[in-house]
Design a protein around this motif. Structure first.
Motif, PDB file in Angstrom:
ATOM      1  N   SER A  16      43.503   6.991  38.937  1.00  0.00           N
ATOM      2  CA  SER A  16      43.440   6.979  37.397  1.00  0.00           C
ATOM      3  C   SER A  16      42.673   5.916  37.375  1.00  0.00           C
ATOM      4  CB  SER A  16      45.480   5.681  37.520  1.00  0.00           C
ATOM      5  OG  SER A  16      45.352   5.027  38.569  1.00  0.00           O
ATOM      6  N   ARG A  17      41.961   5.706  38.723  1.00  0.00           N
ATOM      7  CA  ARG A  17      40.891   4.596  38.733  1.00  0.00           C
ATOM      8  C   ARG A  17      39.430   5.360  38.279  1.00  0.00           C
ATOM      9  NH1 ARG A  17      41.792   1.908  43.919  1.00  0.00           N
ATOM     10  NH2 ARG A  17      42.536   4.059  45.144  1.00  0.00           N
ATOM     11  N   GLY A  18      40.222   6.774  38.792  1.00  0.00           N
ATOM     12  CA  GLY A  18      38.552   7.342  38.008  1.00  0.00           C
ATOM     13  C   GLY A  18      37.852   8.259  38.912  1.00  0.00           C
ATOM     14  N   HIS A  19      36.774   8.367  39.756  1.00  0.00           N
ATOM     15  CA  HIS A  19      36.161   8.248  41.173  1.00  0.00           C
ATOM     16  C   HIS A  19      37.158   7.769  42.036  1.00  0.00           C
ATOM     17  CE1 HIS A  19      34.270   9.708  44.475  1.00  0.00           C
ATOM     18  NE2 HIS A  19      33.603   7.976  45.039  1.00  0.00           N
ATOM     19  N   ASP A  20      37.107   8.507  42.975  1.00  0.00           N
ATOM     20  CA  ASP A  20      38.141   7.453  44.184  1.00  0.00           C
ATOM     21  C   ASP A  20      37.982   8.380  45.507  1.00  0.00           C
ATOM     22  OD1 ASP A  20      39.596   6.625  46.282  1.00  0.00           O
ATOM     23  OD2 ASP A  20      41.297   5.843  45.156  1.00  0.00           O
ATOM     24  N   GLY A  21      37.203   7.481  46.268  1.00  0.00           N
ATOM     25  CA  GLY A  21      36.832   8.151  47.971  1.00  0.00           C
ATOM     26  C   GLY A  21      38.079   8.538  48.563  1.00  0.00           C
ATOM     27  N   LEU A  22      39.222   7.725  48.149  1.00  0.00           N
ATOM     28  CA  LEU A  22      39.626   8.034  49.166  1.00  0.00           C
ATOM     29  C   LEU A  22      40.207   9.430  48.386  1.00  0.00           C
ATOM     30  CD1 LEU A  22      41.997   7.240  51.116  1.00  0.00           C
ATOM     31  CD2 LEU A  22      43.226   5.431  49.765  1.00  0.00           C
ATOM     32  N   ALA A  23      40.878   9.485  47.287  1.00  0.00           N
ATOM     33  CA  ALA A  23      41.527  10.379  46.800  1.00  0.00           C
ATOM     34  C   ALA A  23      40.859  11.751  47.659  1.00  0.00           C
ATOM     35  CB  ALA A  23      41.686  10.439  45.281  1.00  0.00           C
ATOM     36  N   GLU A  24      39.247  11.308  47.430  1.00  0.00           N
ATOM     37  CA  GLU A  24      38.420  13.050  48.001  1.00  0.00           C
ATOM     38  C   GLU A  24      38.867  13.357  49.176  1.00  0.00           C
ATOM     39  OE1 GLU A  24      33.788  12.108  46.684  1.00  0.00           O
ATOM     40  OE2 GLU A  24      34.369  13.259  44.920  1.00  0.00           O
ATOM     41  N   ARG A  25      38.668  12.253  49.884  1.00  0.00           N
ATOM     42  CA  ARG A  25      38.789  12.814  51.547  1.00  0.00           C
ATOM     43  C   ARG A  25      40.640  12.848  51.789  1.00  0.00           C
ATOM     44  NH1 ARG A  25      36.118   7.718  51.960  1.00  0.00           N
ATOM     45  NH2 ARG A  25      38.203   6.561  52.097  1.00  0.00           N
ATOM     46  N   THR A  26      41.479  12.612  50.378  1.00  0.00           N
ATOM     47  CA  THR A  26      42.787  13.195  50.978  1.00  0.00           C
ATOM     48  C   THR A  26      42.564  14.349  50.538  1.00  0.00           C
ATOM     49  OG1 THR A  26      43.520  11.484  50.928  1.00  0.00           O
ATOM     50  CG2 THR A  26      45.231  12.946  50.760  1.00  0.00           C
ATOM     51  N   THR A  27      41.896  14.366  49.625  1.00  0.00           N
ATOM     52  CA  THR A  27      42.089  16.361  48.650  1.00  0.00           C
ATOM     53  C   THR A  27      41.460  17.244  50.000  1.00  0.00           C
ATOM     54  OG1 THR A  27      41.607  15.822  46.304  1.00  0.00           O
ATOM     55  CG2 THR A  27      41.497  17.731  47.022  1.00  0.00           C
ATOM     56  N   VAL A  28      40.362  16.649  50.424  1.00  0.00           N
ATOM     57  CA  VAL A  28      39.655  18.014  52.097  1.00  0.00           C
ATOM     58  C   VAL A  28      40.737  18.076  53.226  1.00  0.00           C
ATOM     59  CG1 VAL A  28      37.967  17.772  53.437  1.00  0.00           C
ATOM     60  CG2 VAL A  28      37.459  17.687  51.190  1.00  0.00           C
TER      61      VAL A  28
ATOM     62  N   HIS B   8      31.910  13.694  44.565  1.00  0.00           N
ATOM     63  CA  HIS B   8      30.517  12.761  45.118  1.00  0.00           C
ATOM     64  C   HIS B   8      30.209  12.661  46.175  1.00  0.00           C
ATOM     65  CE1 HIS B   8      30.488   9.361  41.606  1.00  0.00           C
ATOM     66  NE2 HIS B   8      31.140  10.724  40.906  1.00  0.00           N
ATOM     67  N   GLY B   9      30.962  13.717  47.683  1.00  0.00           N
ATOM     68  CA  GLY B   9      30.822  13.427  48.709  1.00  0.00           C
ATOM     69  C   GLY B   9      31.409  12.531  49.514  1.00  0.00           C
ATOM     70  N   ASP B  10      31.790  12.036  49.387  1.00  0.00           N
ATOM     71  CA  ASP B  10      32.425  11.142  50.358  1.00  0.00           C
ATOM     72  C   ASP B  10      33.680  11.630  51.291  1.00  0.00           C
ATOM     73  OD1 ASP B  10      31.503   8.728  48.713  1.00  0.00           O
ATOM     74  OD2 ASP B  10      33.159   8.719  47.588  1.00  0.00           O
ATOM     75  N   PHE B  11      33.040  12.638  52.772  1.00  0.00           N
ATOM     76  CA  PHE B  11      34.422  12.908  52.941  1.00  0.00           C
ATOM     77  C   PHE B  11      33.260  12.141  54.456  1.00  0.00           C
ATOM     78  CE2 PHE B  11      32.356  15.937  50.119  1.00  0.00           C
ATOM     79  CZ  PHE B  11      33.503  15.748  48.521  1.00  0.00           C
ATOM     80  N   ALA B  12      34.434  11.023  54.466  1.00  0.00           N
ATOM     81  CA  ALA B  12      34.148  10.611  55.805  1.00  0.00           C
ATOM     82  C   ALA B  12      34.458  11.467  57.315  1.00  0.00           C
ATOM     83  CB  ALA B  12      34.264   9.276  56.166  1.00  0.00           C
ATOM     84  N   GLY B  13      34.554  11.372  58.738  1.00  0.00           N
ATOM     85  CA  GLY B  13      34.694  12.356  59.842  1.00  0.00           C
ATOM     86  C   GLY B  13      34.837  13.661  59.409  1.00  0.00           C
TER      87      GLY B  13
ATOM     88  N   ASP C 278      45.002  24.260  56.321  1.00  0.00           N
ATOM     89  CA  ASP C 278      44.940  25.287  56.393  1.00  0.00           C
ATOM     90  C   ASP C 278      44.379  26.026  55.835  1.00  0.00           C
ATOM     91  OD1 ASP C 278      45.283  25.478  53.560  1.00  0.00           O
ATOM     92  OD2 ASP C 278      47.842  26.355  53.134  1.00  0.00           O
ATOM     93  N   SER C 279      43.213  25.883  56.045  1.00  0.00           N
ATOM     94  CA  SER C 279      41.679  26.430  55.621  1.00  0.00           C
ATOM     95  C   SER C 279      41.059  26.136  56.442  1.00  0.00           C
ATOM     96  CB  SER C 279      41.321  26.692  54.364  1.00  0.00           C
ATOM     97  OG  SER C 279      42.723  26.737  52.928  1.00  0.00           O
ATOM     98  N   ASP C 280      39.654  26.892  56.682  1.00  0.00           N
ATOM     99  CA  ASP C 280      38.685  27.143  57.511  1.00  0.00           C
ATOM    100  C   ASP C 280      37.321  25.996  56.825  1.00  0.00           C
ATOM    101  OD1 ASP C 280      39.451  28.234  59.873  1.00  0.00           O
ATOM    102  OD2 ASP C 280      38.975  30.180  58.253  1.00  0.00           O
ATOM    103  N   LEU C 281      37.822  26.293  55.017  1.00  0.00           N
ATOM    104  CA  LEU C 281      36.395  25.467  54.629  1.00  0.00           C
ATOM    105  C   LEU C 281      37.068  25.050  53.072  1.00  0.00           C
ATOM    106  CD1 LEU C 281      34.679  28.452  55.417  1.00  0.00           C
ATOM    107  CD2 LEU C 281      33.105  27.128  55.766  1.00  0.00           C
ATOM    108  N   ALA C 282      36.265  24.164  52.876  1.00  0.00           N
ATOM    109  CA  ALA C 282      36.671  23.912  51.569  1.00  0.00           C
ATOM    110  C   ALA C 282      35.319  23.587  50.393  1.00  0.00           C
ATOM    111  CB  ALA C 282      37.160  22.332  50.928  1.00  0.00           C
ATOM    112  N   ILE C 283      35.171  24.296  49.588  1.00  0.00           N
ATOM    113  CA  ILE C 283      34.568  23.527  48.797  1.00  0.00           C
ATOM    114  C   ILE C 283      34.520  23.172  47.092  1.00  0.00           C
ATOM    115  CG2 ILE C 283      32.302  24.653  46.793  1.00  0.00           C
ATOM    116  CD1 ILE C 283      32.822  27.627  48.635  1.00  0.00           C
ATOM    117  N   ILE C 284      34.558  21.815  47.258  1.00  0.00           N
ATOM    118  CA  ILE C 284      34.626  20.989  46.247  1.00  0.00           C
ATOM    119  C   ILE C 284      34.136  20.390  45.052  1.00  0.00           C
ATOM    120  CG2 ILE C 284      35.019  19.139  48.210  1.00  0.00           C
ATOM    121  CD1 ILE C 284      38.068  17.767  47.350  1.00  0.00           C
ATOM    122  N   TYR C 285      34.873  19.646  43.917  1.00  0.00           N
ATOM    123  CA  TYR C 285      33.758  18.975  43.590  1.00  0.00           C
ATOM    124  C   TYR C 285      33.908  17.630  43.859  1.00  0.00           C
ATOM    125  CZ  TYR C 285      32.228  16.951  38.501  1.00  0.00           C
ATOM    126  OH  TYR C 285      31.971  15.932  37.528  1.00  0.00           O
TER     127      TYR C 285
END
Length: 246
Positions: free
Chosen positions: A62-74, A89-94, A80-87
């Protein structure tokens, strides 16, 4: 509970056996408009690799861009996947991530909007046309794509609260190609309609975006030949895309 969280983390970074099969989780519009039409070239290079494409939508905040939501999605996609292609900002720590190519935002419309007395001559003429909304920006970046484009165009008197809304770029692109209205979206995903003349860019302005599509996977997965081969192929295709002018 703590040991369970630790075990999940270890499983995510542990390399999987290289079985010659790849599962790729990917945003639906990117899958249908960019990735799948090119996959035959990967199969020509690696005919012994089976690729499974799973189309998924990412978590929203609900806050728009959210790095936590982005990382949780990944994390969810890579369960259950080997790779992900996601839209995003690139916040994918780890995780290892590769930016595929920069995205630009443009106004697109059916050629018929360039004809007649009410044709589009300048961005301010959008005030008298139906706006088609690709809600990608509003859902994931917290700002509507039309608001981004119009601000860059210096236009402030177009009511962006009106018009038809679509949660996926491909749906908004189809609506615009069918002359429902004018859409602000990513030309790279509208390449088939632009090539066929079903859509045109009525104005030259293309606005660079901070968000992009990223290839994401656990660092340890690079040890797998099939993952490394797919990554190399995808980056080569992305390099070609970056040279195309729409």
């Amino acid at each position: 509970e703590g040991f369970g969280v630790l075990a999940d983390a270890v499983n995510r970074i542990k390399p999987r056996p290289d079985s010659g099969r790849l599962t790729v989780s990917v945003a639906p519009s990117f899958a249908s408009r960019w990735l799948v039409p090119r996959l035959h070239r990967f199969f020509e290079l690696k005919p012994d690799v089976d690729v499974r494409i799973t189309a998924r939508t990412r978590l929203m905040s609900s806050r728009g861009h959210d790095g936590l939501a982005e990382r949780t999605t990944v994390e969810n996609w890579l369960d259950d996947s080997d790779l992900a292609i996601i839209y995003g900002h690139g916040d994918f720590a780890g995780f290892h991530s590769d930016k595929l190519f920069a995205l630009t935002l443009a106004a697109l419309c059916s050629p018929q909007f360039k004809k007649g007395d009410n044709r589009l001559r300048a961005p301010r003429d959008l005030a008298s046309h139906v706006l088609v909304h690709d809600d990608t920006g509003a859902l994931y970046d917290g700002i509507a794509l039309w608001d981004v484009w119009l601000k860059a165009a210096g236009v402030h008197d177009v009511d962006t609260s009106r018009g038809s809304h679509f949660s996926q770029p491909v749906l908004a692109i189809e609506a615009a190609a069918d002359a429902v209205g004018v859409v602000a979206t990513f030309p790279v995903l509208a390449a088939p309609e632009l090539a066929a003349g079903r859509l045109v860019l009525p104005f030259k302005l293309q606005v660079p975006l901070q968000s992009a599509y990223y290839l994401v996977f656990p660092e340890a997965s690079l040890q797998r030949p099939t993952v490394a081969a797919f990554r190399d192929w995808l980056l080569a295709e992305s390099e070609k895309e970056a040279k195309i002018v729409y």
